[in-house]
Design a protein around this motif. Structure first.
Motif, PDB file in Angstrom:
ATOM      1  N   SER A 122      -1.929  10.963   3.711  1.00 33.63           N
ATOM      2  CA  SER A 122      -1.869   9.533   3.402  1.00 33.63           C
ATOM      3  C   SER A 122      -2.796   9.205   2.251  1.00 33.63           C
ATOM      4  O   SER A 122      -3.950   9.591   2.255  1.00 33.63           O
ATOM      5  N   ILE A 169       6.770   5.641   0.594  1.00 32.81           N
ATOM      6  CA  ILE A 169       6.860   6.371   1.855  1.00 32.81           C
ATOM      7  C   ILE A 169       7.864   7.497   1.634  1.00 32.81           C
ATOM      8  O   ILE A 169       9.041   7.237   1.348  1.00 32.81           O
ATOM      9  N   TYR A 185       0.791   6.393  -1.874  1.00 33.35           N
ATOM     10  CA  TYR A 185       1.890   7.083  -1.206  1.00 33.35           C
ATOM     11  C   TYR A 185       1.490   7.597   0.166  1.00 33.35           C
ATOM     12  O   TYR A 185       0.308   7.792   0.462  1.00 33.35           O
ATOM     13  N   GLU A 186       2.514   7.795   0.973  1.00 31.73           N
ATOM     14  CA  GLU A 186       2.370   8.454   2.266  1.00 31.73           C
ATOM     15  C   GLU A 186       3.434   9.535   2.311  1.00 31.73           C
ATOM     16  O   GLU A 186       4.613   9.258   2.116  1.00 31.73           O
TER      17      GLU A 186
END
Length: 102
Positions: free
Chosen positions: A5, A16, A47-48
């Motif tokens: 994450s 995502i 971003y994840e």
């Protein structure tokens, strides 16, 4: 399943991403490395990334209709997109994810 994450408070620019791979195959390893590099260079803090190994969790393939590996799925921001392959063509990945090169 691993999760990296890198998020900020601005949810509208958060990406995502889900990357489906097949174990530790050379193509899977390249796809993970290529995607992490692209994300770090172009989406720092926004971003994840969830990496899903379908050898360990095959039931997850059906929900996202995975038919080839590796497959990257962009969930957010809309529209949802899919990119299949080892993600070595950086320009193609950036276009597919609708990311402006920094």
């Amino acid at each position: 399943m691993t999760r990296a994450s890198q998020m900020t408070t601005d949810a509208s620019t958060r990406h995502i991403l889900k990357l489906y791979v097949a174990g530790q195959s050379p193509k899977s390893i390249r796809a993970i490395a290529n995607l992490k590099k692209i994300c770090e260079e172009n989406l720092q803090g926004r971003y994840e990334l969830e990496v899903i190994d379908l050898y360990q969790q095959p039931q997850l393939a059906q929900g996202d209709q995975i038919i080839a590996l590796p497959t990257l799925i962009k969930r957010l921001p809309p529209p949802s997109r899919r990119i299949i392959g080892d993600l070595s063509d950086t320009e193609r990945v950036l276009v597919g994810l609708d990311i402006q090169k920094t």
